[in-house]
Design an enzyme around this catalytic site. Structure first.
Site, PDB file in Angstrom:
ATOM      1  N   THR A 151      -3.119   4.402 -13.032  1.00 48.30           N
ATOM      2  CA  THR A 151      -3.113   5.826 -12.727  1.00 48.30           C
ATOM      3  C   THR A 151      -4.024   6.588 -13.664  1.00 48.30           C
ATOM      4  OG1 THR A 151      -0.822   5.655 -12.105  1.00 48.30           O
ATOM      5  CG2 THR A 151      -1.610   7.866 -12.683  1.00 48.30           C
ATOM      6  N   ARG A 179       5.915   3.072  -0.392  1.00 50.26           N
ATOM      7  CA  ARG A 179       6.356   2.938  -1.800  1.00 50.26           C
ATOM      8  C   ARG A 179       5.761   4.073  -2.648  1.00 50.26           C
ATOM      9  NH1 ARG A 179       3.547   2.483  -6.941  1.00 50.26           N
ATOM     10  NH2 ARG A 179       4.848   1.316  -8.369  1.00 50.26           N
ATOM     11  N   VAL A 180       6.579   4.645  -3.500  1.00 52.78           N
ATOM     12  CA  VAL A 180       6.123   5.721  -4.381  1.00 52.78           C
ATOM     13  C   VAL A 180       6.347   5.287  -5.824  1.00 52.78           C
ATOM     14  CG1 VAL A 180       6.468   8.129  -5.073  1.00 52.78           C
ATOM     15  CG2 VAL A 180       6.666   7.477  -2.666  1.00 52.78           C
ATOM     16  N   GLY A 181       5.364   5.511  -6.676  1.00 49.03           N
ATOM     17  CA  GLY A 181       5.484   5.161  -8.088  1.00 49.03           C
ATOM     18  C   GLY A 181       5.905   6.353  -8.930  1.00 49.03           C
ATOM     19  N   ASP A 182       5.657   6.255 -10.222  1.00 51.68           N
ATOM     20  CA  ASP A 182       6.061   7.323 -11.150  1.00 51.68           C
ATOM     21  C   ASP A 182       5.091   8.510 -11.141  1.00 51.68           C
ATOM     22  OD1 ASP A 182       4.207   5.353 -12.329  1.00 51.68           O
ATOM     23  OD2 ASP A 182       4.167   6.795 -13.975  1.00 51.68           O
ATOM     24  N   THR A 202       0.828   5.720 -17.496  1.00 47.48           N
ATOM     25  CA  THR A 202       0.293   4.760 -16.534  1.00 47.48           C
ATOM     26  C   THR A 202       0.986   3.432 -16.797  1.00 47.48           C
ATOM     27  OG1 THR A 202      -1.699   3.614 -15.765  1.00 47.48           O
ATOM     28  CG2 THR A 202      -1.681   4.295 -18.058  1.00 47.48           C
ATOM     29  N   LEU A 204       3.661   0.268 -14.890  1.00 44.91           N
ATOM     30  CA  LEU A 204       4.513  -0.116 -13.765  1.00 44.91           C
ATOM     31  C   LEU A 204       5.490   1.009 -13.439  1.00 44.91           C
ATOM     32  CD1 LEU A 204       5.361  -2.279 -11.728  1.00 44.91           C
ATOM     33  CD2 LEU A 204       6.992  -3.101 -13.421  1.00 44.91           C
ATOM     34  N   GLY A 205       5.220   1.695 -12.336  1.00 37.54           N
ATOM     35  CA  GLY A 205       5.999   2.878 -11.981  1.00 37.54           C
ATOM     36  C   GLY A 205       7.486   2.610 -11.866  1.00 37.54           C
TER      37      GLY A 205
HETATM   38  N1  GLY Z   1       2.005   4.042 -12.356  1.00 41.65           N
HETATM   39  C1  GLY Z   1       1.581   4.071 -11.033  1.00 41.65           C
HETATM   40  C2  GLY Z   1       2.467   3.400 -10.093  1.00 41.65           C
HETATM   41  O1  GLY Z   1       3.250   2.541 -10.462  1.00 41.65           O
HETATM   42  O2  GLY Z   1       2.394   3.699  -8.925  1.00 41.65           O
END
Ligand code: GLY
Length: 318
Positions: A151, A179-182, A202, A204-205
Protein backbone atom coordinates in the site's frame (compact mmCIF):
# COMPACT_ATOMS: atom_id res chain seq x y z
CA UNK A 1 5.55 26.50 11.01
CA UNK A 2 7.28 23.71 9.15
CA UNK A 3 6.00 21.33 6.50
CA UNK A 4 6.73 17.73 5.54
CA UNK A 5 5.55 14.42 4.21
CA UNK A 6 6.37 10.80 4.96
CA UNK A 7 5.20 7.85 2.90
CA UNK A 8 5.45 4.10 2.58
CA UNK A 9 7.67 2.57 -0.10
CA UNK A 10 10.06 3.91 -2.68
CA UNK A 11 7.18 4.39 -5.14
CA UNK A 12 5.96 7.37 -3.10
CA UNK A 13 9.06 9.51 -3.53
CA UNK A 14 8.29 11.27 -6.83
CA UNK A 15 4.84 12.18 -5.54
CA UNK A 16 6.07 13.61 -2.27
CA UNK A 17 8.90 15.45 -4.05
CA UNK A 18 6.34 17.27 -6.21
CA UNK A 19 3.84 17.79 -3.40
CA UNK A 20 6.36 19.19 -0.92
CA UNK A 21 7.32 21.87 -3.47
CA UNK A 22 3.69 22.90 -3.28
CA UNK A 23 3.78 22.74 0.54
CA UNK A 24 6.87 24.99 0.50
CA UNK A 25 4.80 27.56 -1.42
CA UNK A 26 1.95 27.42 1.07
CA UNK A 27 -0.03 24.53 -0.40
CA UNK A 28 -2.38 22.57 1.85
CA UNK A 29 -1.73 19.13 3.31
CA UNK A 30 -5.05 17.96 1.78
CA UNK A 31 -3.94 18.82 -1.74
CA UNK A 32 -0.46 17.42 -1.13
CA UNK A 33 -1.86 14.02 -0.17
CA UNK A 34 -4.23 13.76 -3.13
CA UNK A 35 -1.69 15.02 -5.68
CA UNK A 36 1.10 12.77 -4.43
CA UNK A 37 -1.03 9.62 -4.24
CA UNK A 38 -2.49 10.29 -7.68
CA UNK A 39 1.03 10.23 -9.10
CA UNK A 40 1.55 6.77 -7.62
CA UNK A 41 -1.85 5.57 -8.84
CA UNK A 42 -1.09 6.75 -12.38
CA UNK A 43 2.29 5.05 -12.80
CA UNK A 44 1.66 1.73 -14.59
CA UNK A 45 4.73 -0.08 -13.25
CA UNK A 46 3.68 0.04 -9.58
CA UNK A 47 1.86 -3.25 -9.28
CA UNK A 48 0.17 -2.71 -5.93
CA UNK A 49 -1.55 0.66 -6.42
CA UNK A 50 -3.90 2.16 -9.00
CA UNK A 51 -3.39 1.65 -12.74
CA UNK A 52 -1.27 -1.47 -13.14
CA UNK A 53 -2.27 -2.82 -9.74
CA UNK A 54 -2.51 -6.60 -9.63
CA UNK A 55 -5.98 -8.12 -9.92
CA UNK A 56 -8.02 -10.37 -7.67
CA UNK A 57 -8.46 -14.09 -8.24
CA UNK A 58 -10.96 -13.54 -11.06
CA UNK A 59 -8.62 -11.14 -12.87
CA UNK A 60 -10.40 -7.94 -11.85
CA UNK A 61 -8.57 -4.95 -10.36
CA UNK A 62 -10.34 -3.91 -7.15
CA UNK A 63 -8.84 -0.93 -5.36
CA UNK A 64 -9.08 0.42 -1.82
CA UNK A 65 -8.28 4.00 -0.82
CA UNK A 66 -8.90 6.47 1.97
CA UNK A 67 -8.36 10.09 2.86
CA UNK A 68 -8.42 11.75 6.30
CA UNK A 69 -8.34 15.42 7.25
CA UNK A 70 -6.60 15.82 10.61
CA UNK A 71 -8.19 19.20 11.34
CA UNK A 72 -11.77 17.98 11.64
CA UNK A 73 -11.42 14.15 11.40
CA UNK A 74 -13.29 14.03 8.09
CA UNK A 75 -12.75 10.65 6.46
CA UNK A 76 -13.67 9.37 3.01
CA UNK A 77 -12.97 5.86 1.76
CA UNK A 78 -13.63 3.45 -1.06
CA UNK A 79 -13.20 -0.31 -1.20
CA UNK A 80 -13.39 -2.72 -4.11
CA UNK A 81 -13.37 0.23 -6.53
CA UNK A 82 -13.50 -0.86 -10.17
CA UNK A 83 -12.71 1.28 -13.19
CA UNK A 84 -12.10 4.57 -11.36
CA UNK A 85 -8.84 6.21 -12.41
CA UNK A 86 -7.95 7.82 -9.07
CA UNK A 87 -9.57 6.21 -6.03
CA UNK A 88 -7.77 8.65 -3.71
CA UNK A 89 -9.51 11.61 -5.35
CA UNK A 90 -12.90 9.95 -4.85
CA UNK A 91 -12.00 9.17 -1.23
CA UNK A 92 -11.10 12.82 -0.65
CA UNK A 93 -14.39 13.93 -2.20
CA UNK A 94 -16.28 11.49 0.02
CA UNK A 95 -14.56 12.95 3.08
CA UNK A 96 -16.73 16.06 2.61
CA UNK A 97 -19.96 14.03 2.78
CA UNK A 98 -21.84 14.09 6.07
CA UNK A 99 -23.36 10.70 5.24
CA UNK A 100 -22.27 7.91 2.87
CA UNK A 101 -18.58 8.70 3.25
CA UNK A 102 -17.35 5.10 2.83
CA UNK A 103 -18.55 3.41 -0.38
CA UNK A 104 -17.77 -0.11 -1.62
CA UNK A 105 -18.06 -2.17 -4.79
CA UNK A 106 -20.23 -1.00 -7.69
CA UNK A 107 -21.33 2.02 -5.69
CA UNK A 108 -17.88 3.57 -6.07
CA UNK A 109 -18.03 3.78 -9.87
CA UNK A 110 -21.62 5.03 -9.73
CA UNK A 111 -20.63 7.79 -7.32
CA UNK A 112 -17.47 8.62 -9.30
CA UNK A 113 -19.35 8.91 -12.61
CA UNK A 114 -22.04 11.05 -11.03
CA UNK A 115 -19.42 13.37 -9.56
CA UNK A 116 -17.49 13.62 -12.84
CA UNK A 117 -14.37 11.62 -11.94
CA UNK A 118 -12.37 10.04 -14.74
CA UNK A 119 -12.97 6.36 -15.43
CA UNK A 120 -10.38 3.96 -16.85
CA UNK A 121 -9.75 0.25 -17.35
CA UNK A 122 -7.25 -0.28 -14.52
CA UNK A 123 -5.96 -3.66 -15.72
CA UNK A 124 -2.73 -3.32 -17.72
CA UNK A 125 -1.46 -6.06 -20.05
CA UNK A 126 1.48 -6.40 -17.71
CA UNK A 127 -0.72 -6.99 -14.64
CA UNK A 128 -2.86 -9.45 -16.62
CA UNK A 129 0.27 -11.40 -17.61
CA UNK A 130 1.50 -11.50 -14.00
CA UNK A 131 -1.93 -12.77 -12.95
CA UNK A 132 -2.08 -15.52 -15.59
CA UNK A 133 1.50 -16.58 -14.78
CA UNK A 134 0.51 -16.93 -11.15
CA UNK A 135 -2.51 -19.03 -12.05
CA UNK A 136 -0.19 -21.34 -14.02
CA UNK A 137 2.28 -21.56 -11.13
CA UNK A 138 -0.50 -22.32 -8.69
CA UNK A 139 -1.82 -25.15 -10.83
CA UNK A 140 1.68 -26.67 -10.93
CA UNK A 141 2.71 -26.27 -7.27
CA UNK A 142 1.43 -25.57 -3.79
CA UNK A 143 2.35 -21.92 -4.12
CA UNK A 144 0.24 -19.65 -1.95
CA UNK A 145 -1.85 -17.39 -4.17
CA UNK A 146 -1.44 -14.50 -1.76
CA UNK A 147 1.49 -12.25 -2.32
CA UNK A 148 2.24 -8.54 -2.52
CA UNK A 149 0.22 -5.86 -0.77
CA UNK A 150 2.39 -2.79 -0.86
CA UNK A 151 0.00 0.00 0.00
CA UNK A 152 1.07 3.55 -0.55
CA UNK A 153 0.27 5.52 2.61
CA UNK A 154 1.21 9.14 3.21
CA UNK A 155 1.06 11.69 6.02
CA UNK A 156 1.52 15.41 5.38
CA UNK A 157 1.80 18.54 7.51
CA UNK A 158 1.55 21.97 5.91
CA UNK A 159 2.87 25.38 6.99
CA UNK A 160 -0.33 26.19 8.87
CA UNK A 161 0.03 23.00 10.95
CA UNK A 162 -2.86 21.30 9.18
CA UNK A 163 -2.33 17.57 8.69
CA UNK A 164 -3.85 14.98 6.35
CA UNK A 165 -3.19 11.42 5.37
CA UNK A 166 -4.22 8.99 2.65
CA UNK A 167 -3.81 5.45 1.39
CA UNK A 168 -4.28 3.62 -1.90
CA UNK A 169 -3.85 -0.07 -2.64
CA UNK A 170 -4.82 -2.93 -4.89
CA UNK A 171 -4.58 -5.06 -1.75
CA UNK A 172 -3.51 -8.65 -1.66
CA UNK A 173 -2.59 -10.13 -5.06
CA UNK A 174 -5.11 -12.89 -5.94
CA UNK A 175 -7.45 -11.80 -3.18
CA UNK A 176 -11.01 -13.08 -3.13
CA UNK A 177 -13.50 -10.94 -4.99
CA UNK A 178 -14.72 -8.28 -2.57
CA UNK A 179 -11.87 -8.74 -0.08
CA UNK A 180 -11.02 -5.52 1.74
CA UNK A 181 -7.73 -4.87 3.53
CA UNK A 182 -6.70 -2.37 6.19
CA UNK A 183 -5.97 0.49 3.79
CA UNK A 184 -9.46 2.06 3.73
CA UNK A 185 -10.09 1.37 7.42
CA UNK A 186 -9.67 4.32 9.75
CA UNK A 187 -7.31 3.58 12.63
CA UNK A 188 -5.84 0.55 10.87
CA UNK A 189 -4.44 1.75 7.53
CA UNK A 190 -4.25 5.40 8.52
CA UNK A 191 -5.06 8.00 11.15
CA UNK A 192 -4.24 11.68 11.61
CA UNK A 193 -4.96 14.39 14.14
CA UNK A 194 -3.51 17.83 13.34
CA UNK A 195 -3.08 18.55 17.04
CA UNK A 196 -0.77 15.51 17.31
CA UNK A 197 0.39 13.78 14.12
CA UNK A 198 -0.45 10.98 11.73
CA UNK A 199 0.49 7.41 10.86
CA UNK A 200 -0.14 4.97 8.04
CA UNK A 201 0.51 1.29 7.52
CA UNK A 202 1.41 -1.24 4.87
CA UNK A 203 1.58 -5.00 5.16
CA UNK A 204 -0.84 -7.84 5.69
CA UNK A 205 -4.20 -6.14 6.08
CA UNK A 206 -5.83 -9.09 7.81
CA UNK A 207 -3.33 -8.74 10.68
CA UNK A 208 -2.90 -4.95 10.64
CA UNK A 209 -6.62 -4.42 11.14
CA UNK A 210 -6.56 -6.54 14.29
CA UNK A 211 -4.39 -3.96 16.05
CA UNK A 212 -5.59 -0.54 14.79
CA UNK A 213 -1.92 0.35 14.68
CA UNK A 214 -2.19 3.73 12.97
CA UNK A 215 -4.59 4.99 15.63
CA UNK A 216 -2.45 3.50 18.38
CA UNK A 217 0.63 5.28 17.01
CA UNK A 218 -1.16 8.64 17.00
CA UNK A 219 -2.57 7.99 20.47
CA UNK A 220 0.93 7.30 21.79
CA UNK A 221 2.30 10.45 20.13
CA UNK A 222 -0.51 12.26 21.94
CA UNK A 223 0.86 11.07 25.28
CA UNK A 224 4.11 12.88 24.44
CA UNK A 225 6.12 10.18 22.69
CA UNK A 226 8.29 11.13 19.74
CA UNK A 227 7.08 9.57 16.44
CA UNK A 228 9.88 6.97 16.43
CA UNK A 229 9.11 5.80 19.96
CA UNK A 230 5.35 5.84 19.37
CA UNK A 231 5.33 3.90 16.11
CA UNK A 232 7.84 1.38 17.41
CA UNK A 233 5.90 0.78 20.62
CA UNK A 234 2.58 0.48 18.79
CA UNK A 235 3.91 -2.01 16.26
CA UNK A 236 6.13 -4.19 18.44
CA UNK A 237 3.64 -4.46 21.29
CA UNK A 238 0.93 -5.75 18.99
CA UNK A 239 3.21 -7.89 16.82
CA UNK A 240 4.47 -9.60 19.97
CA UNK A 241 0.89 -10.16 21.16
CA UNK A 242 -0.06 -11.74 17.82
CA UNK A 243 3.00 -13.99 17.89
CA UNK A 244 2.20 -15.09 21.46
CA UNK A 245 -1.56 -15.51 21.12
CA UNK A 246 -1.96 -16.59 17.52
CA UNK A 247 1.46 -18.03 16.73
CA UNK A 248 2.19 -15.78 13.76
CA UNK A 249 2.20 -12.20 12.62
CA UNK A 250 2.16 -10.93 9.02
CA UNK A 251 4.36 -8.21 7.54
CA UNK A 252 3.87 -4.87 9.35
CA UNK A 253 5.44 -1.54 8.36
CA UNK A 254 4.30 1.85 9.59
CA UNK A 255 5.45 5.42 9.12
CA UNK A 256 4.53 8.35 11.36
CA UNK A 257 5.01 12.11 11.40
CA UNK A 258 4.02 14.61 14.07
CA UNK A 259 2.84 18.17 13.55
CA UNK A 260 6.42 19.43 13.93
CA UNK A 261 7.56 17.36 10.93
CA UNK A 262 9.44 14.85 13.12
CA UNK A 263 9.07 11.29 11.94
CA UNK A 264 9.57 7.63 12.71
CA UNK A 265 9.22 4.18 11.21
CA UNK A 266 8.59 0.66 12.49
CA UNK A 267 8.78 -2.57 10.55
CA UNK A 268 9.18 -6.31 10.93
CA UNK A 269 10.41 -6.74 7.33
CA UNK A 270 12.86 -4.91 5.07
CA UNK A 271 10.99 -1.83 3.97
CA UNK A 272 11.57 1.30 1.89
CA UNK A 273 9.97 4.65 2.64
CA UNK A 274 10.30 8.28 1.59
CA UNK A 275 10.48 11.53 3.54
CA UNK A 276 10.65 15.19 2.56
CA UNK A 277 10.50 18.13 4.96
CA UNK A 278 11.46 21.77 5.08
CA UNK A 279 14.93 20.62 6.20
CA UNK A 280 15.26 17.42 4.19
CA UNK A 281 15.29 16.98 0.42
CA UNK A 282 13.04 14.12 -0.76
CA UNK A 283 14.93 11.03 0.41
CA UNK A 284 14.34 7.32 0.02
CA UNK A 285 15.34 5.23 3.02
CA UNK A 286 15.58 1.53 3.71
CA UNK A 287 14.59 0.22 7.12
CA UNK A 288 15.70 -3.15 8.47
CA UNK A 289 14.12 -4.67 11.59
CA UNK A 290 16.46 -4.99 14.55
CA UNK A 291 17.08 -8.52 15.76
CA UNK A 292 16.98 -7.43 19.40
CA UNK A 293 13.53 -5.85 19.03
CA UNK A 294 14.94 -2.32 19.12
CA UNK A 295 14.44 0.44 16.60
CA UNK A 296 15.04 -0.52 12.96
CA UNK A 297 18.30 0.30 11.25
CA UNK A 298 17.64 3.07 8.76
CA UNK A 299 19.89 3.98 5.84
CA UNK A 300 19.57 6.11 2.74
CA UNK A 301 18.91 3.93 -0.32
CA UNK A 302 22.04 3.68 -2.48
CA UNK A 303 22.04 4.52 -6.18
CA UNK A 304 22.73 0.84 -6.80
CA UNK A 305 19.58 -0.13 -4.89
CA UNK A 306 17.50 2.48 -6.74
CA UNK A 307 18.78 1.33 -10.13
CA UNK A 308 18.09 -2.32 -9.32
CA UNK A 309 14.57 -1.38 -8.17
CA UNK A 310 13.79 0.45 -11.40
CA UNK A 311 15.16 -2.41 -13.50
CA UNK A 312 13.11 -4.92 -11.50
CA UNK A 313 9.77 -3.12 -11.72
CA UNK A 314 10.08 -2.40 -15.45
CA UNK A 315 11.56 -5.78 -16.51
CA UNK A 316 9.53 -7.48 -19.23
CA UNK A 317 7.12 -10.13 -17.94
CA UNK A 318 7.66 -13.42 -19.75
N1 GLY B 1 -2.27 -3.55 3.43
C1 GLY B 1 -3.02 -3.70 2.27
C2 GLY B 1 -3.91 -4.86 2.27
O1 GLY B 1 -3.69 -5.82 2.98
O2 GLY B 1 -4.85 -4.85 1.51
Amino acid sequence: MTYGMIATWRMACDGIAAATKDLANGGTSQKAIVDAIKMVEDYPFYKSVGYGGLPNEVGMVELDAAFMNGDNFDIGAVAGSRGVKNPIAVAEKLSHERFNSFIVGDGVAKYAIKEGFEMQNMLTERAKKTWSNRLDEMSRSNLSPYDGHDTVGMVAVDKTGSMSCGTSSSGLFMKKEGRVGDSPLSGSGFYVDSEIGGATATGLGEDLMKGCLSYETVRLMGTGLEPQAAVHQAMTTFANQLERRKGKCGAFSLVAMNNKGEWGVATNVEFSFAVATENLEPTIYLAYPAEDGGYPTIEVASQEWLDAYQTRITAPIQ
